[in-house]
Write an enzyme that holds these catalytic residues in place. Structure first.
Site, PDB file in Angstrom:
ATOM      1  N   GLY A  65     -55.185  -2.929 -21.965  1.00 47.45           N
ATOM      2  CA  GLY A  65     -54.978  -3.801 -20.803  1.00 47.45           C
ATOM      3  C   GLY A  65     -54.692  -2.985 -19.559  1.00 47.45           C
ATOM      4  O   GLY A  65     -55.209  -1.872 -19.394  1.00 47.45           O
ATOM      5  N   GLY A  71     -54.462  -1.423 -27.580  1.00 45.00           N
ATOM      6  CA  GLY A  71     -54.237  -2.287 -26.416  1.00 45.00           C
ATOM      7  C   GLY A  71     -54.741  -1.624 -25.145  1.00 45.00           C
ATOM      8  O   GLY A  71     -54.181  -0.639 -24.687  1.00 45.00           O
ATOM      9  N   LYS A  87     -34.225 -11.141 -16.151  1.00 44.81           N
ATOM     10  CA  LYS A  87     -35.567 -11.628 -16.471  1.00 44.81           C
ATOM     11  C   LYS A  87     -35.621 -13.126 -16.191  1.00 44.81           C
ATOM     12  O   LYS A  87     -34.584 -13.791 -16.150  1.00 44.81           O
ATOM     13  CB  LYS A  87     -35.853 -11.371 -17.965  1.00 44.81           C
ATOM     14  CG  LYS A  87     -37.296 -11.362 -18.337  1.00 44.81           C
ATOM     15  CD  LYS A  87     -37.937 -10.008 -18.124  1.00 44.81           C
ATOM     16  CE  LYS A  87     -39.410 -10.036 -18.442  1.00 44.81           C
ATOM     17  NZ  LYS A  87     -40.023  -8.710 -18.288  1.00 44.81           N
ATOM     18  N   VAL A 125     -52.118  -1.248 -18.593  1.00 42.83           N
ATOM     19  CA  VAL A 125     -51.565   0.090 -18.816  1.00 42.83           C
ATOM     20  C   VAL A 125     -52.472   0.912 -19.735  1.00 42.83           C
ATOM     21  O   VAL A 125     -52.817   2.057 -19.420  1.00 42.83           O
ATOM     22  CB  VAL A 125     -50.135   0.017 -19.412  1.00 42.83           C
ATOM     23  CG1 VAL A 125     -49.555   1.421 -19.560  1.00 42.83           C
ATOM     24  CG2 VAL A 125     -49.220  -0.837 -18.543  1.00 42.83           C
TER      25      VAL A 125
HETATM   26  P1  NAD Z   1     -52.039  -6.502 -20.697  1.00 46.48           P
HETATM   27  O1  NAD Z   1     -51.840  -7.928 -21.042  1.00 46.48           O
HETATM   28  O2  NAD Z   1     -52.815  -6.135 -19.474  1.00 46.48           O
HETATM   29  O3  NAD Z   1     -52.731  -5.725 -21.923  1.00 46.48           O
HETATM   30  C1  NAD Z   1     -52.467  -5.975 -23.272  1.00 46.48           C
HETATM   31  C2  NAD Z   1     -53.738  -5.641 -24.037  1.00 46.48           C
HETATM   32  O4  NAD Z   1     -53.449  -5.699 -25.436  1.00 46.48           O
HETATM   33  C3  NAD Z   1     -54.886  -6.601 -23.780  1.00 46.48           C
HETATM   34  O5  NAD Z   1     -56.061  -5.881 -23.500  1.00 46.48           O
HETATM   35  C4  NAD Z   1     -54.994  -7.393 -25.087  1.00 46.48           C
HETATM   36  O6  NAD Z   1     -56.325  -7.807 -25.356  1.00 46.48           O
HETATM   37  C5  NAD Z   1     -54.528  -6.355 -26.075  1.00 46.48           C
HETATM   38  N1  NAD Z   1     -54.038  -6.902 -27.342  1.00 46.48           N
HETATM   39  C6  NAD Z   1     -53.257  -8.005 -27.541  1.00 46.48           C
HETATM   40  N2  NAD Z   1     -53.003  -8.148 -28.863  1.00 46.48           N
HETATM   41  C7  NAD Z   1     -53.626  -7.121 -29.491  1.00 46.48           C
HETATM   42  C8  NAD Z   1     -53.727  -6.729 -30.841  1.00 46.48           C
HETATM   43  N3  NAD Z   1     -53.139  -7.422 -31.817  1.00 46.48           N
HETATM   44  N4  NAD Z   1     -54.458  -5.620 -31.130  1.00 46.48           N
HETATM   45  C9  NAD Z   1     -55.062  -4.902 -30.166  1.00 46.48           C
HETATM   46  N5  NAD Z   1     -54.997  -5.234 -28.858  1.00 46.48           N
HETATM   47  C10 NAD Z   1     -54.280  -6.323 -28.525  1.00 46.48           C
HETATM   48  O7  NAD Z   1     -50.556  -5.873 -20.646  1.00 46.48           O
HETATM   49  P2  NAD Z   1     -50.082  -4.517 -19.964  1.00 46.48           P
HETATM   50  O8  NAD Z   1     -49.557  -4.803 -18.611  1.00 46.48           O
HETATM   51  O9  NAD Z   1     -51.107  -3.463 -20.179  1.00 46.48           O
HETATM   52  O10 NAD Z   1     -48.804  -4.198 -20.860  1.00 46.48           O
HETATM   53  C11 NAD Z   1     -48.941  -3.779 -22.210  1.00 46.48           C
HETATM   54  C12 NAD Z   1     -47.575  -3.687 -22.863  1.00 46.48           C
HETATM   55  O11 NAD Z   1     -46.748  -2.799 -22.123  1.00 46.48           O
HETATM   56  C13 NAD Z   1     -46.789  -5.010 -22.916  1.00 46.48           C
HETATM   57  O12 NAD Z   1     -46.004  -4.995 -24.087  1.00 46.48           O
HETATM   58  C14 NAD Z   1     -45.901  -4.947 -21.689  1.00 46.48           C
HETATM   59  O13 NAD Z   1     -44.739  -5.729 -21.840  1.00 46.48           O
HETATM   60  C15 NAD Z   1     -45.560  -3.452 -21.679  1.00 46.48           C
HETATM   61  N6  NAD Z   1     -45.183  -2.925 -20.365  1.00 46.48           N
HETATM   62  C16 NAD Z   1     -46.041  -3.029 -19.319  1.00 46.48           C
HETATM   63  C17 NAD Z   1     -45.689  -2.490 -18.081  1.00 46.48           C
HETATM   64  C18 NAD Z   1     -46.615  -2.575 -16.890  1.00 46.48           C
HETATM   65  O14 NAD Z   1     -46.409  -1.828 -15.905  1.00 46.48           O
HETATM   66  N7  NAD Z   1     -47.647  -3.411 -16.922  1.00 46.48           N
HETATM   67  C19 NAD Z   1     -44.452  -1.847 -17.931  1.00 46.48           C
HETATM   68  C20 NAD Z   1     -43.612  -1.723 -19.031  1.00 46.48           C
HETATM   69  C21 NAD Z   1     -43.987  -2.272 -20.248  1.00 46.48           C
END
Ligand code: NAD
Length: 346
Positions: free
Chosen positions: A181, A179, A81, A183
């Site tokens: 976002g 959440g 990382k 995913v």
């Molecule tokens: P993202 O930043 O696009 O989405 C996160 C979402 O969570 C946002 O919409 C944000 O507004 C919301 N959020 C933040 N705090 C919150 C809370 N307290 N209550 C409710 N909603 C809240 O991130 P992502 O890419 O969708 O990833 C989400 C999670 O999955 C992260 O922990 C990331 O590390 C993990 N992850 C992502 C991937 C990937 O392919 N993107 C792969 C493995 C793990």
């Protein structure tokens, strides 16, 4: 040359380096935790850490988690990382190019990708100075991993359903996604087509409204989401949210979501186990993205069909793990760790 690279000896890590270029304002760390199974792939996080120590702790923690994820699923990659201590709003091509030089100093043992505070466009800028970058939105690249991550979570939920209700069907199940976002929003779409009753929560009201309009989801406030009865709770926001209090409050039968490092403490996992809440270990259920990115770096090159088929194996891996955990009466995360150690030993 203005760029300084300092190596830090950290026990159980193959290499940890700090890169500093004062003129450009670069201060970064790259941690290579383990390359037994392939080059260490892991995202670049740009975050305004309050101290150098906090940044170092984060990069070490996240690099190790990448080793577990890659080893558990045999993605063909190792764990690493990187972090840049900065406000992501301040990022510039100069900063990213200087970071790329730090990546080059590792000669391919670390391959970077997008993470919190970076995106695929930033990776294209990094690519101008280093070949050691993946998940690129170009021909031959694997692109945005989030749809593969979301699909892997669906497969994990189906394994939960088979284990708990004897059928992988999610039809008429109530699933709460916290959440929405990259995913979480794609997960909502997959689940809509599977006729799931969706409940959603996000701190960003616009995202919630969109999912309500598109998929007829019901909304729950963040303060209420742990108390809301549902079949599956899907943490898809930030990590370390399931602490002892949350674990005691939850009214679901299973936890299956994409967030990294969902359990804040080991004790929280034990409470879930006592309450018979099935927990799908995060580093297995959310491995779809790393499976997809690792293929881009493989000798064979990226192939979406191979990627999809490998993501589907998350179903069998999790189902076997749940059954073994039940047989010997231990939490699933313990079996997941055994699997990681077994694969690393091999
Ligand atoms: P993202 O930043 O696009 O989405 C996160 C979402 O969570 C946002 O919409 C944000 O507004 C919301 N959020 C933040 N705090 C919150 C809370 N307290 N209550 C409710 N909603 C809240 O991130 P992502 O890419 O969708 O990833 C989400 C999670 O999955 C992260 O922990 C990331 O590390 C993990 N992850 C992502 C991937 C990937 O392919 N993107 C792969 C493995 C793990």
């Amino acid at each position: 040359m203005a760029l300084k690279i300092i190596e830090h000896k950290v026990e159980n890590y193959e290499k940890v380096i700090e890169g500093i270029d004062e003129e450009i304002g670069l201060h970064c760390f790259i941690a290579v935790h383990n390359t037994t199974l392939g080059p260490a792939i892991g995202g670049l996080r740009i975050f305004p850490y309050s101290s150098t120590q906090k940044a170092l702790e984060d990069v070490l923690f996240l690099a190790k988690a990448m080793t577990y994820k890659s080893a558990a699923i045999l993605s063909g990659s190792g764990g690493g990382k990187s972090v840049i201590i900065a406000d992501p709003k301040r990022k510039s091509p100069k900063l990213l190019h200087a970071f790329a030089e730090v990546v080059n100093s590792l000669k391919g043992s670390y391959v970077t990708a997008a993470d919190v505070g970076t995106n695929t466009n930033d990776m294209l800028i990094i690519k101008e100075k280093t070949p050691y970058v993946c998940a690129l939105p170009i021909k031959g690249g694997s692109g945005d991993p989030s749809i593969y991550t979301a699909f892997g979570v669906v497969k994990g939920m189906e394994a939960v359903a088979k284990f708990l209700w004897d059928s992988p069907s999610l039809e008429n199940k109530t699933i709460l996604i916290k959440g929405l976002g990259n995913v979480g929003s794609k997960l909502a779409e997959f689940l809509f087509w599977k006729r799931v009753n969706l409940i959603v929560c996000d701190i960003d009201q616009e995202k919630v409204e969109l999912i309500i309009d598109q998929y007829g989801a019901k909304e729950v406030l963040e303060s209420e989401c742990y108390k809301t009865p549902c079949d599956i709770f899907a943490p898809c926001a930030i990590g370390r949210t399931i602490n002892e209090q949350v674990a005691s409050t939850l009214e679901c039968q299973a936890i299956a979501g994409c967030a990294n490092n969902q359990l804040a403490t080991e004790e929280a996992g034990k409470i879930l186990f006592q309450k018979k809440i099935v927990y799908a270990p995060d580093f297995i259920i959310n491995a779809g993205g790393i499976i997809n990115a690792a293929l881009e770096v493989s000798k064979e090159g990226y192939n979406p069909i191979i990627s999809r088929d490998k993501v589907i194996t998350i179903y069998d891996i999790l189902l076997n793990l749940f059954m073994k955990a039940k047989e010997i009466n231990v939490p699933p995360e313990e079996i997941a760790m055994e699997l990681v150690e077994q694969h690393l030993r091999k």
